[in-house]
Design a protein around this motif. Structure first.
Motif, PDB file in Angstrom:
ATOM      1  N   GLU A 170       1.205   4.143  -3.009  1.00  0.00           N
ATOM      2  CA  GLU A 170       1.228   5.769  -2.558  1.00  0.00           C
ATOM      3  C   GLU A 170       2.544   6.605  -3.062  1.00  0.00           C
ATOM      4  O   GLU A 170       2.529   7.524  -3.830  1.00  0.00           O
ATOM      5  N   GLU A 179      -2.943  -1.542  -5.453  1.00  0.00           N
ATOM      6  CA  GLU A 179      -2.341  -2.360  -4.871  1.00  0.00           C
ATOM      7  C   GLU A 179      -2.449  -3.828  -5.235  1.00  0.00           C
ATOM      8  O   GLU A 179      -1.442  -4.741  -5.071  1.00  0.00           O
ATOM      9  N   ALA A 187       0.780  -1.069   0.196  1.00  0.00           N
ATOM     10  CA  ALA A 187       0.035   0.041   0.009  1.00  0.00           C
ATOM     11  C   ALA A 187       0.867   1.208   0.171  1.00  0.00           C
ATOM     12  O   ALA A 187       0.723   2.296  -0.578  1.00  0.00           O
TER      13      ALA A 187
END
Length: 74
Positions: A31, A42, A27
Motif C-alpha cells: 500500500e 504482496e 501488505a
C-alpha cells in the motif's frame, strides 16, 4: 536454486528489520509503495525478501515509502 550471498542476506535482513521496527506488514508495504507510484503485489514483495534478490532502487523505494530516514548497518 542458488544460495543467498552474504550481501543479499544482509540487504533482506536490513529491510525486514526496518519493516518490523516501523510495524509495517508486507501488505502495508504494498500500500505504501503504491502511494509513491510503485506497483507491486504482496506475493512479489514476499518473494523478493525471501530470496534476497532485489535492486537497490527497490530497497530505496521501500525505505522511502515506510519513512525510514536513518539506517544502522551494524
Amino acid at each position: 536454486m542458488s544460495e543467498k550471498t552474504d550481501w543479499e542476506l544482509k540487504a533482506a535482513n536490513l529491510l525486514k528489520a526496518e519493516l518490523k521496527r516501523k510495524g509495517v506488514t508486507y501488505a502495508g508495504l504494498v500500500e505504501k509503495l503504491a502511494e509513491i507510484g510503485v506497483d507491486e503485489k504482496e506475493v512479489n514483495v514476499r518473494n523478493k525478501l525471501s530470496r534476497g534478490k532485489f535492486t537497490a532502487a527497490f530497497l530505496f523505494q521501500c525505505l522511502e515509502s515506510i519513512g525510514s530516514r536513518e539506517l544502522r548497518l551494524d
